[in-house]
Scaffold this motif. Structure first.
Motif, mmCIF file in Angstrom:
data_model
loop_
_atom_site.group_PDB
_atom_site.id
_atom_site.type_symbol
_atom_site.label_atom_id
_atom_site.label_comp_id
_atom_site.label_asym_id
_atom_site.label_seq_id
_atom_site.Cartn_x
_atom_site.Cartn_y
_atom_site.Cartn_z
ATOM 1 N N ILE A 72 0.835 -1.207 0.000
ATOM 2 C CA ILE A 72 0.000 0.000 0.000
ATOM 3 C C ILE A 72 0.867 1.252 0.000
ATOM 4 O O ILE A 72 0.706 2.144 -0.837
ATOM 5 N N SER A 73 1.809 1.342 0.961
ATOM 6 C CA SER A 73 2.658 2.522 1.095
ATOM 7 C C SER A 73 3.913 2.145 1.877
ATOM 8 O O SER A 73 3.793 1.650 3.007
ATOM 9 N N PRO A 74 5.105 2.351 1.295
ATOM 10 C CA PRO A 74 6.338 2.058 2.046
ATOM 11 C C PRO A 74 6.435 2.882 3.335
ATOM 12 O O PRO A 74 6.954 2.403 4.342
ATOM 13 N N PHE A 75 5.913 4.107 3.295
ATOM 14 C CA PHE A 75 5.969 4.934 4.506
ATOM 15 C C PHE A 75 5.076 4.354 5.603
ATOM 16 O O PHE A 75 5.433 4.378 6.785
ATOM 17 N N ALA A 76 3.905 3.832 5.235
ATOM 18 C CA ALA A 76 3.021 3.192 6.214
ATOM 19 C C ALA A 76 3.686 1.959 6.808
ATOM 20 O O ALA A 76 3.547 1.680 8.006
ATOM 21 N N CYS A 77 4.433 1.234 5.982
ATOM 22 C CA CYS A 77 5.176 0.075 6.489
ATOM 23 C C CYS A 77 6.246 0.519 7.484
ATOM 24 O O CYS A 77 6.448 -0.117 8.521
ATOM 25 N N LEU A 78 6.919 1.631 7.181
ATOM 26 C CA LEU A 78 7.932 2.161 8.092
ATOM 27 C C LEU A 78 7.295 2.595 9.415
ATOM 28 O O LEU A 78 7.866 2.379 10.495
ATOM 29 N N ILE A 79 6.114 3.195 9.347
ATOM 30 C CA ILE A 79 5.399 3.603 10.562
ATOM 31 C C ILE A 79 5.060 2.375 11.409
ATOM 32 O O ILE A 79 5.163 2.410 12.648
ATOM 33 N N LEU A 80 4.664 1.276 10.767
ATOM 34 C CA LEU A 80 4.361 0.046 11.511
ATOM 35 C C LEU A 80 5.611 -0.484 12.208
ATOM 36 O O LEU A 80 5.541 -0.923 13.370
ATOM 37 N N TYR A 81 6.760 -0.436 11.535
ATOM 38 C CA TYR A 81 8.014 -0.870 12.152
ATOM 39 C C TYR A 81 8.319 -0.017 13.391
ATOM 40 O O TYR A 81 8.725 -0.540 14.432
ATOM 41 N N ALA A 82 8.143 1.292 13.244
ATOM 42 C CA ALA A 82 8.405 2.183 14.385
ATOM 43 C C ALA A 82 7.430 1.901 15.528
ATOM 44 O O ALA A 82 7.816 1.876 16.708
ATOM 45 N N TYR A 83 6.157 1.666 15.199
ATOM 46 C CA TYR A 83 5.144 1.381 16.226
ATOM 47 C C TYR A 83 5.476 0.099 16.976
ATOM 48 O O TYR A 83 5.431 0.050 18.216
ATOM 49 N N MET A 84 5.823 -0.955 16.243
ATOM 50 C CA MET A 84 6.122 -2.230 16.879
ATOM 51 C C MET A 84 7.392 -2.142 17.725
ATOM 52 O O MET A 84 7.457 -2.725 18.816
ATOM 53 N N SER A 85 8.384 -1.409 17.246
ATOM 54 C CA SER A 85 9.624 -1.250 18.031
ATOM 55 C C SER A 85 9.341 -0.522 19.333
ATOM 56 O O SER A 85 9.840 -0.909 20.405
ATOM 57 N N MET A 86 8.537 0.546 19.250
ATOM 58 C CA MET A 86 8.209 1.308 20.453
ATOM 59 C C MET A 86 7.415 0.457 21.439
ATOM 60 O O MET A 86 7.670 0.469 22.647
ATOM 61 N N MET A 87 6.462 -0.322 20.931
ATOM 62 C CA MET A 87 5.630 -1.144 21.814
ATOM 63 C C MET A 87 6.443 -2.250 22.478
ATOM 64 O O MET A 87 6.309 -2.502 23.683
ATOM 65 N N MET A 88 7.294 -2.907 21.715
ATOM 66 C CA MET A 88 8.025 -4.070 22.240
ATOM 67 C C MET A 88 9.167 -3.666 23.162
ATOM 68 O O MET A 88 9.396 -4.305 24.198
ATOM 69 N N TYR A 89 9.904 -2.611 22.812
ATOM 70 C CA TYR A 89 11.108 -2.251 23.568
ATOM 71 C C TYR A 89 10.871 -1.207 24.652
ATOM 72 O O TYR A 89 11.677 -1.094 25.578
ATOM 73 N N ALA A 90 9.809 -0.454 24.550
ATOM 74 C CA ALA A 90 9.573 0.611 25.530
ATOM 75 C C ALA A 90 8.290 0.398 26.315
ATOM 76 O O ALA A 90 8.317 0.203 27.531
ATOM 77 N N VAL A 91 7.158 0.410 25.618
ATOM 78 C CA VAL A 91 5.870 0.416 26.313
ATOM 79 C C VAL A 91 5.662 -0.858 27.125
ATOM 80 O O VAL A 91 5.265 -0.810 28.299
ATOM 81 N N MET A 92 5.936 -2.015 26.533
ATOM 82 C CA MET A 92 5.715 -3.277 27.239
ATOM 83 C C MET A 92 6.637 -3.404 28.452
ATOM 84 O O MET A 92 6.232 -3.924 29.498
ATOM 85 N N ASN A 93 7.873 -2.936 28.310
ATOM 86 C CA ASN A 93 8.785 -2.978 29.463
ATOM 87 C C ASN A 93 8.320 -2.049 30.574
ATOM 88 O O ASN A 93 8.454 -2.366 31.767
#
Length: 261
Positions: A72-93
């Protein structure tokens, strides 16, 4: 608090979901064909939030969402990567840390309540208090409250029944000795009321005992004090030797001056 942390997580997910909904809607408006996976995972706001929740909690592989967004959009894919990184490494901890902190506070409160309850109702504690009070009492003790010292406790530890009772609260004789060592100030033998002693012992029940850490700290302080005293004694001796040498030098000068006359 945990509640506000969960509110923040929901707001972040809603913000990301709004962007993904806009990106997918733009893509569907520009294309004639409809991808079933796009509709399944990004067809509505509720579907998007469910997909993001499943991706962050292990309900699905978030790589599937990344592959769909990449078309759909490479930028949307990049946003998903950033969201998952933030959730897994910061928010969940952060959420895990809050839960652990709340559990520790609850355990401390429960320890205080259970300690007082055991002091009042536990038969083993009552028996231990009765044995320690029996031979420790004297005329002065009755006036000022029963006091316990290490020599008195050492006599009681010769009784297998007393050792068994201490074993039931997970304390060894050497740890009891360390307890009195922590209380020692100077050369005087420390005294502690039996009720306070039993309460302190109950509070020290854990796998890594506070008494071990406090005893090590006390030993370190004692060792530093001894080294300081030894160094001070050595300096005093050096100054004394220097003073004696000065006096002897003056004496020799006077003798030399007398001989010259």
């Amino acid at each position: 608090t945990l509640m506000w942390s969960l509110v923040c997580v929901c707001l972040i997910s809603a913000a990301m979901g709004s962007y993904f909904a806009w990106a997918v809607a733009e893509h569907l408006a520009e294309t004639d064909g409809v991808n079933s996976d796009e509709v399944k995972y990004f067809g509505s706001m509720l579907a998007i939030l469910a997909s993001l929740f499943q991706a962050t909690t292990g309900g699905m592989d978030w790589r599937d969402l990344a592959d769909i967004l990449a078309d759909i959009s490479p930028f949307a894919c990049l946003i998903l990567y950033a969201y998952m990184s933030m959730m897994m490494y910061a928010v969940m901890n952060i959420l895990t840390g809050i839960c652990v902190s709340n559990a520790n506070r609850a355990a401390e409160d429960d320890l205080d309540l259970s300690t007082e309850e055991m002091l009042q109702n536990n038969a083993n504690i009552q028996l231990l208090r009765s044995i320690l009070s029996r031979k420790s009492s004297s005329s002065n003790d009755r006036d000022e409250g029963i006091k316990l010292t290490w020599p008195k406790l050492k006599v009681h530890l010769g009784n297998p029944k007393v050792r068994t009772l201490f074993k039931k609260i997970d304390l060894e004789p050497w740890q009891l000795r360390s307890f009195f060592t922590l209380l020692q100030n100077g050369n005087e033998e420390p005294e502690v009321a039996i009720d306070n002693f039993i309460r302190g012992c109950m509070r020290l029940r854990c796998h890594v005992k506070n008494i071990d850490l406090m005893s090590a700290l006390q030993e370190t302080k004692t060792s530093d004090s001894q080294r300081h005293a030894e160094l001070q004694c050595l300096l005093n001796r050096v100054f004394e030797m220097i003073s004696k040498m000065g006096q002897r030098n003056e004496f020799l000068q006077k003798q030399t001056h007398a001989w010259n006359l």
